[in-house]
Write a protein that holds these residues in place. Structure first.
Motif, short mmCIF file in Angstrom:
data_model
loop_
_atom_site.label_atom_id
_atom_site.label_comp_id
_atom_site.label_asym_id
_atom_site.label_seq_id
_atom_site.Cartn_x
_atom_site.Cartn_y
_atom_site.Cartn_z
N ALA A 76 12.07 8.50 -17.09
CA ALA A 76 12.89 9.39 -16.25
C ALA A 76 11.99 10.05 -15.22
CB ALA A 76 13.59 10.44 -17.12
N ALA A 77 11.68 9.33 -14.20
CA ALA A 77 10.76 9.82 -13.16
C ALA A 77 11.31 11.06 -12.50
CB ALA A 77 10.53 8.73 -12.11
N GLY A 78 10.37 11.93 -12.09
CA GLY A 78 10.78 13.13 -11.36
C GLY A 78 11.27 14.26 -12.23
N GLU A 79 11.18 14.09 -13.53
CA GLU A 79 11.72 15.13 -14.43
C GLU A 79 10.66 16.14 -14.85
OE1 GLU A 79 15.19 15.38 -15.26
OE2 GLU A 79 14.85 14.24 -13.45
N LYS A 80 9.39 15.85 -14.57
CA LYS A 80 8.33 16.76 -15.02
C LYS A 80 8.24 17.96 -14.10
CE LYS A 80 5.69 13.05 -17.20
NZ LYS A 80 4.43 12.31 -17.24
N THR A 84 11.06 18.59 5.38
CA THR A 84 10.81 19.58 4.34
C THR A 84 10.75 18.98 2.94
OG1 THR A 84 13.18 20.07 4.07
CG2 THR A 84 11.97 21.36 5.71
N HIS A 85 10.88 17.66 2.84
CA HIS A 85 10.86 17.01 1.53
C HIS A 85 9.71 16.00 1.39
CE1 HIS A 85 14.91 18.70 1.58
NE2 HIS A 85 14.95 18.54 0.28
N LEU A 86 8.80 15.99 2.33
CA LEU A 86 7.72 14.99 2.31
C LEU A 86 6.78 15.16 1.11
CD1 LEU A 86 6.86 14.97 6.12
CD2 LEU A 86 8.11 13.21 4.83
N ALA A 87 6.68 16.38 0.59
CA ALA A 87 5.78 16.64 -0.54
C ALA A 87 6.57 16.93 -1.82
CB ALA A 87 4.87 17.82 -0.21
N HIS A 88 7.79 16.47 -1.88
CA HIS A 88 8.62 16.73 -3.06
C HIS A 88 7.97 16.14 -4.31
CE1 HIS A 88 12.11 16.84 -5.73
NE2 HIS A 88 12.65 17.71 -4.89
N GLY A 89 8.20 16.77 -5.44
CA GLY A 89 7.59 16.33 -6.68
C GLY A 89 8.09 15.00 -7.21
N ASP A 90 9.31 14.64 -6.87
CA ASP A 90 9.84 13.34 -7.27
C ASP A 90 9.43 12.31 -6.21
OD1 ASP A 90 11.31 11.05 -7.85
OD2 ASP A 90 13.14 12.15 -8.38
N PRO A 91 8.62 11.32 -6.57
CA PRO A 91 8.17 10.32 -5.58
C PRO A 91 9.33 9.64 -4.85
CG PRO A 91 6.90 10.11 -7.59
CD PRO A 91 8.01 11.08 -7.89
N THR A 128 0.84 -1.21 0.00
CA THR A 128 0.00 0.00 0.00
C THR A 128 0.87 1.25 0.00
OG1 THR A 128 -1.78 -1.16 1.16
CG2 THR A 128 -1.78 1.25 1.27
N TRP A 129 1.94 1.23 0.78
CA TRP A 129 2.85 2.38 0.86
C TRP A 129 3.50 2.67 -0.49
CZ3 TRP A 129 8.31 3.08 0.70
CH2 TRP A 129 8.77 4.28 1.22
N LEU A 130 3.93 1.63 -1.21
CA LEU A 130 4.51 1.82 -2.53
C LEU A 130 3.53 2.49 -3.48
CD1 LEU A 130 6.31 -1.63 -2.96
CD2 LEU A 130 7.46 0.59 -2.88
N LEU A 131 2.26 2.12 -3.36
CA LEU A 131 1.22 2.74 -4.19
C LEU A 131 0.98 4.19 -3.78
CD1 LEU A 131 -1.44 -0.11 -4.48
CD2 LEU A 131 -0.26 1.00 -6.38
N GLU A 132 0.81 4.41 -2.49
CA GLU A 132 0.51 5.76 -2.00
C GLU A 132 1.64 6.75 -2.33
OE1 GLU A 132 -0.18 5.25 2.14
OE2 GLU A 132 -2.29 4.69 1.89
N LYS A 133 2.87 6.27 -2.26
CA LYS A 133 4.01 7.13 -2.52
C LYS A 133 4.40 7.15 -4.00
CE LYS A 133 4.35 8.28 1.72
NZ LYS A 133 3.95 9.65 2.12
N ARG A 134 3.65 6.42 -4.83
CA ARG A 134 3.86 6.37 -6.28
C ARG A 134 5.28 5.94 -6.63
NH1 ARG A 134 3.66 11.27 -8.49
NH2 ARG A 134 3.95 12.35 -6.50
#
Length: 348
Positions: free
Chosen positions: A344-348, A117-124, A34-40
């Motif tokens: 390339a995840a996190g690049e958008k 301070t990184h919990l909502a970072h755009g890169d999963p 579930t955590w892997l899904l929630e955190k994408r």
């Protein structure tokens, strides 16, 4: 019954290191999924098809016996993140995404020092790392957190050295590889995590004790080298350059068969020496019980840590024969694991 191929079979592990699983394991597996899904961290279809079969939670549930459920959950989620990070690192190398890797490297360093301070970072991958680290930090004193962070900063930099080696086509010498492998396998991290599992931060004089340190190192060296042995077909297929077997073939001019034999020898020597050192380490643990409350607490904690060093042998062994991560013959493309995300995840 899991069948172990003869080339990878270690009867001493099967006979002398009984396998155990933390009783929380079924919930652990469900909640990490579930955590892997929630955190994408993995696409939903890959989580559904591959997550349980990769057995990441089995590995941790077989190692950190006695850990409180919430501690084990945090460790298991962090471990699952680590595997996903390892896969991203590999894909960034394969697809020559050096700029993407550089950004990720610096972001992970920052998240390690300030996870909140990184919990909502755009890169999963950054956000998931921050979440798992923040949870681990909550269990332990600042001194332990600082040590953990120092050790993982070293791991990130070791991954960068591996990235640069592979990008340049460099196969490290055997000695260079062994030193690097202790960092990329995160020997100190998995050993550090024995302490929250035991509910006690160990003082320096305990952690630096010769026999305690040797037992910890042997358990980790076994795991790293057995991983290299089991990963060799996958990594040769993927044109990997970082594997003890590959270093032996390249720099010591061994044949593949000779390299496998050398790996097995090193692995078996780790097991034999651990069984000897373990006895000395247990005597050290007993000697800590000096009649004080603190002495008894330390003695119990060190015994718990040593027991889990022993559990690491069986957990690692069976993980490699049950996890889909190493079943290269079943993949459509032997060079591309079916559970990875090549984008390339996190690049958008």
């Amino acid at each position: 019954m899991t069948v172990v191929p003869p080339a990878l079979c270690l009867p001493v592990i099967e006979d002398e290191f009984p396998r155990q699983l933390h009783e929380y394991w079924p919930k652990l597996q469900e909640r990490t999924r579930t955590w892997l899904l929630e955190k994408r961290l993995m696409p939903a279809d890959k989580v559904s098809e591959y997550a349980d079969g990769l057995c990441y939670t089995d590995l941790m549930a077989g190692y950190y016996l006695g850990a409180p459920d919430d501690v084990l959950q945090a460790i298991a989620d962090y471990s699952a993140w680590f595997f996903v990070w390892d896969d991203r690192h590999d894909r960034d190398i394969v697809h020559a995404r050096s700029a993407a890797w550089r950004r990720l490297r610096f972001r992970l360093h920052a998240a390690l020092d300030s996870p909140g301070t990184h919990l909502a970072h755009g890169d999963p991958l950054v956000a998931g790392f921050a979440d798992s680290v923040a949870r681990l930090y909550a269990f332990m004193p600042t001194t332990w957190n600082t040590r953990f962070a120092r050790h993982f900063h070293e791991v990130i930099e070791a991954y960068d050295r591996e990235f640069r080696n592979r990008a340049r086509g460099i196969v490290p010498t055997v000695d260079d590889y062994l030193a690097l492998r202790r960092l990329t396998f995160a020997h100190r991290i998995w050993t550090d995590l024995l302490e929250p599992s035991a509910g006690c931060e160990l003082p320096d004089f305990v952690r630096r004790n010769t026999v305690y340190r040797r037992a910890a190192l042997l358990s980790q060296e076994f795991a790293a080298w057995y991983n290299d042995l089991c990963s060799l077909p996958k990594e040769i297929a993927g044109e990997e350059l970082h594997n003890l077997g590959i270093s032996l073939i390249t720099h010591e001019k061994l044949t593949l068969e000779e390299a496998v034999e050398d790996l097995r020898r090193r692995i078996e020597e780790c097991i034999t020496e651990f069984l000897t050192v373990e006895k000395d380490a247990l005597r050290f643990a007993d000697g800590l019980a000096d009649g004080t409350v603190r002495g008894k607490e330390l003695s119990i904690a060190v015994r718990a840590c040593l027991a889990n060093m022993r559990n690491w042998f069986s957990s690692v062994y069976w993980f490699h024969h049950e996890s889909g991560r190493y079943m290269v013959d079943s993949w459509d493309d032997r060079s591309t694991p079916p559970y990875v995300n090549n984008e390339a995840a996190g690049e958008k």
